[in-house]
Write a protein that holds these residues in place. Sequence first.
Motif, PDB file in Angstrom:
ATOM      1  N   VAL A  79      -1.899  21.386  87.744  1.00  0.00           N
ATOM      2  CA  VAL A  79      -1.801  22.125  88.831  1.00  0.00           C
ATOM      3  C   VAL A  79      -1.839  21.174  90.119  1.00  0.00           C
ATOM      4  O   VAL A  79      -2.829  20.058  89.865  1.00  0.00           O
ATOM      5  CB  VAL A  79      -3.335  23.123  89.095  1.00  0.00           C
ATOM      6  CG1 VAL A  79      -3.313  23.631  90.335  1.00  0.00           C
ATOM      7  CG2 VAL A  79      -3.361  24.106  87.975  1.00  0.00           C
ATOM      8  N   ILE A  80      -1.216  21.118  91.078  1.00  0.00           N
ATOM      9  CA  ILE A  80      -1.167  20.465  92.184  1.00  0.00           C
ATOM     10  C   ILE A  80      -1.392  21.391  93.480  1.00  0.00           C
ATOM     11  O   ILE A  80      -0.832  22.215  93.711  1.00  0.00           O
ATOM     12  CB  ILE A  80       0.333  19.578  92.432  1.00  0.00           C
ATOM     13  CG1 ILE A  80       0.652  19.006  91.367  1.00  0.00           C
ATOM     14  CG2 ILE A  80       0.442  19.035  93.713  1.00  0.00           C
ATOM     15  CD1 ILE A  80       2.031  18.520  91.027  1.00  0.00           C
ATOM     16  N   GLY A  81      -2.646  21.032  93.991  1.00  0.00           N
ATOM     17  CA  GLY A  81      -3.101  21.802  95.193  1.00  0.00           C
ATOM     18  C   GLY A  81      -3.373  20.916  96.345  1.00  0.00           C
ATOM     19  O   GLY A  81      -3.233  19.918  96.383  1.00  0.00           O
ATOM     20  N   GLU A  82      -3.622  21.803  97.477  1.00  0.00           N
ATOM     21  CA  GLU A  82      -3.957  21.019  98.661  1.00  0.00           C
ATOM     22  C   GLU A  82      -5.382  20.528  98.684  1.00  0.00           C
ATOM     23  O   GLU A  82      -5.614  19.459  99.250  1.00  0.00           O
ATOM     24  CB  GLU A  82      -3.792  21.651  99.837  1.00  0.00           C
ATOM     25  CG  GLU A  82      -3.903  21.227 101.330  1.00  0.00           C
ATOM     26  CD  GLU A  82      -3.455  21.996 102.343  1.00  0.00           C
ATOM     27  OE1 GLU A  82      -3.375  21.455 103.481  1.00  0.00           O
ATOM     28  OE2 GLU A  82      -3.320  23.017 102.108  1.00  0.00           O
ATOM     29  N   TRP A  95       1.770  23.726  88.186  1.00  0.00           N
ATOM     30  CA  TRP A  95       1.750  25.065  89.649  1.00  0.00           C
ATOM     31  C   TRP A  95       1.481  24.019  90.979  1.00  0.00           C
ATOM     32  O   TRP A  95       0.711  23.127  90.683  1.00  0.00           O
ATOM     33  CB  TRP A  95       0.745  25.952  89.434  1.00  0.00           C
ATOM     34  CG  TRP A  95       0.935  26.734  88.341  1.00  0.00           C
ATOM     35  CD1 TRP A  95       0.521  26.619  86.925  1.00  0.00           C
ATOM     36  CD2 TRP A  95       1.734  28.033  88.148  1.00  0.00           C
ATOM     37  NE1 TRP A  95       1.286  27.778  85.822  1.00  0.00           N
ATOM     38  CE2 TRP A  95       1.594  28.488  86.818  1.00  0.00           C
ATOM     39  CE3 TRP A  95       2.154  28.740  88.995  1.00  0.00           C
ATOM     40  CZ2 TRP A  95       2.265  29.767  86.516  1.00  0.00           C
ATOM     41  CZ3 TRP A  95       2.814  30.097  88.830  1.00  0.00           C
ATOM     42  CH2 TRP A  95       2.867  30.589  87.489  1.00  0.00           C
ATOM     43  N   VAL A  96       2.155  24.413  91.580  1.00  0.00           N
ATOM     44  CA  VAL A  96       1.917  23.895  93.139  1.00  0.00           C
ATOM     45  C   VAL A  96       1.737  24.792  94.251  1.00  0.00           C
ATOM     46  O   VAL A  96       2.530  25.646  94.704  1.00  0.00           O
ATOM     47  CB  VAL A  96       3.228  23.087  93.525  1.00  0.00           C
ATOM     48  CG1 VAL A  96       3.123  22.146  94.780  1.00  0.00           C
ATOM     49  CG2 VAL A  96       3.933  22.030  92.361  1.00  0.00           C
ATOM     50  N   ILE A  97       0.341  24.675  94.653  1.00  0.00           N
ATOM     51  CA  ILE A  97      -0.162  25.855  95.396  1.00  0.00           C
ATOM     52  C   ILE A  97      -0.774  25.376  96.648  1.00  0.00           C
ATOM     53  O   ILE A  97      -1.386  24.111  96.709  1.00  0.00           O
ATOM     54  CB  ILE A  97      -1.376  26.609  94.584  1.00  0.00           C
ATOM     55  CG1 ILE A  97      -2.503  25.619  94.137  1.00  0.00           C
ATOM     56  CG2 ILE A  97      -0.700  27.327  93.437  1.00  0.00           C
ATOM     57  CD1 ILE A  97      -3.449  26.327  93.336  1.00  0.00           C
ATOM     58  N   ASP A  98      -0.559  26.160  97.696  1.00  0.00           N
ATOM     59  CA  ASP A  98      -1.195  26.015  99.028  1.00  0.00           C
ATOM     60  C   ASP A  98      -2.073  27.166  99.310  1.00  0.00           C
ATOM     61  O   ASP A  98      -1.185  28.177  99.745  1.00  0.00           O
ATOM     62  CB  ASP A  98      -0.039  25.574 100.089  1.00  0.00           C
ATOM     63  CG  ASP A  98      -0.796  25.023 101.280  1.00  0.00           C
ATOM     64  OD1 ASP A  98      -1.760  25.328 101.552  1.00  0.00           O
ATOM     65  OD2 ASP A  98       0.027  24.580 102.071  1.00  0.00           O
ATOM     66  N   PRO A  99      -3.099  27.472  99.353  1.00  0.00           N
ATOM     67  CA  PRO A  99      -3.798  28.595  99.403  1.00  0.00           C
ATOM     68  C   PRO A  99      -3.404  29.298 100.997  1.00  0.00           C
ATOM     69  O   PRO A  99      -3.500  30.505 101.039  1.00  0.00           O
ATOM     70  CB  PRO A  99      -5.411  28.322  99.282  1.00  0.00           C
ATOM     71  CG  PRO A  99      -5.387  26.960  99.635  1.00  0.00           C
ATOM     72  CD  PRO A  99      -4.103  26.246  99.041  1.00  0.00           C
ATOM     73  N   HIS A 226       3.131  20.608  98.136  1.00  0.00           N
ATOM     74  CA  HIS A 226       2.473  21.937  98.270  1.00  0.00           C
ATOM     75  C   HIS A 226       2.884  22.744  99.368  1.00  0.00           C
ATOM     76  O   HIS A 226       2.765  23.917  99.514  1.00  0.00           O
ATOM     77  CB  HIS A 226       1.041  21.938  98.288  1.00  0.00           C
ATOM     78  CG  HIS A 226       0.238  20.788  99.266  1.00  0.00           C
ATOM     79  ND1 HIS A 226      -0.055  19.943  99.025  1.00  0.00           N
ATOM     80  CD2 HIS A 226       0.216  21.345 100.540  1.00  0.00           C
ATOM     81  CE1 HIS A 226      -0.655  19.307 100.022  1.00  0.00           C
ATOM     82  NE2 HIS A 226      -0.761  20.307 101.033  1.00  0.00           N
ATOM     83  N   ASP A 227       3.386  21.998 100.656  1.00  0.00           N
ATOM     84  CA  ASP A 227       4.027  22.603 101.696  1.00  0.00           C
ATOM     85  C   ASP A 227       5.572  23.290 101.290  1.00  0.00           C
ATOM     86  O   ASP A 227       5.820  24.084 102.142  1.00  0.00           O
ATOM     87  CB  ASP A 227       4.350  21.730 102.841  1.00  0.00           C
ATOM     88  CG  ASP A 227       3.013  21.092 103.264  1.00  0.00           C
ATOM     89  OD1 ASP A 227       2.009  22.093 103.505  1.00  0.00           O
ATOM     90  OD2 ASP A 227       2.817  19.953 103.734  1.00  0.00           O
ATOM     91  N   ILE A 228       6.195  22.803 100.243  1.00  0.00           N
ATOM     92  CA  ILE A 228       7.476  23.276 100.357  1.00  0.00           C
ATOM     93  C   ILE A 228       7.958  23.521  98.856  1.00  0.00           C
ATOM     94  O   ILE A 228       9.029  24.298  98.813  1.00  0.00           O
ATOM     95  CB  ILE A 228       8.465  21.973 100.572  1.00  0.00           C
ATOM     96  CG1 ILE A 228       9.827  22.294 101.029  1.00  0.00           C
ATOM     97  CG2 ILE A 228       8.452  20.876  99.594  1.00  0.00           C
ATOM     98  CD1 ILE A 228      10.062  23.255 102.413  1.00  0.00           C
ATOM     99  N   ALA A 229       7.500  23.068  97.755  1.00  0.00           N
ATOM    100  CA  ALA A 229       7.830  23.539  96.193  1.00  0.00           C
ATOM    101  C   ALA A 229       7.876  24.951  96.156  1.00  0.00           C
ATOM    102  O   ALA A 229       8.931  25.281  95.472  1.00  0.00           O
ATOM    103  CB  ALA A 229       6.870  22.793  95.407  1.00  0.00           C
ATOM    104  N   ALA A 230       7.101  25.814  96.600  1.00  0.00           N
ATOM    105  CA  ALA A 230       7.297  27.360  96.260  1.00  0.00           C
ATOM    106  C   ALA A 230       8.474  27.870  97.262  1.00  0.00           C
ATOM    107  O   ALA A 230       8.952  28.991  96.702  1.00  0.00           O
ATOM    108  CB  ALA A 230       6.001  28.020  96.648  1.00  0.00           C
TER     109      ALA A 230
END
Length: 274
Positions: A79-82, A95-99, A226-230
Amino acid sequence: MPITTHSTAPSPDEFLELLACAHSLADLAAPLTLQYFRTPMSIDNKASESDFDPVTAADRAAEEVMRQEISRRFASHGVIGEEFADTGIEARFRWVIDPIDGTRAFIMGWPMWGMLIGLMHDDMPYLGLMDQPFTKERFWSTKDAAHFRYGDGTTGELRTRACGGLGTAVLSTTHPDLFAPGEEADGFGRIKSEVRMTRFGGDCYAYAMLAAGHCDLVVEAGLKPHDIAALIPIIERAGGVITTWAGDPASNGGNIVAAGDAKVHAEAVALLSR
């Protein structure tokens, strides 16, 4: 059962399981963000006193519940998050997440923010989902297409629109202050002087509107993964092109240009990399 990671691409059934997880993550996190939206809230600054990088309890609560669900479903995934430390960065699935992408808009009560949930398989963006809980809009990729669900229940396939060139293009970026003085600001200035119209303030929502065929070009600088991967799988499977300003893969962030039409993308890259 958790998916066993391997070097080959997941099967169609495995993909559906992963996509179902992405939707579940958005469903779990949405009430936590809405609990705080347009209410009095405390705001912390993650940056130095001379800068402002806001974070709220909504950011932290939403990311925490998503991390817990990923760990429950797929213990071997990274998991890669902000908001919290990265885990499992060597895993085949990450998983690359930005809530809350667009926290400034969020704290102002503007609906121009969204939740970003991406999944990397090895080094490739594998699937992506962008959710706007307040407007009840959702945008996501499947294996060879991209889809939307609007707040009124309307669903369909996302398709970017054709554009004859920069002279007829509609450009979006979050804010002109994204671009550092010098090469970045000059590059954005060259693009802005060529397009038909420019609008500011979109954050991730602008990329969704590009995938839906309502604008033609998004140019930004200084993005994190996390700003762009999704957003990459959504735009590409809707028919668009997204890279760095140099034309390299966009999954590591940096200076990003996305276009609905390949001709417009090529023209933009030529100006930005000059």
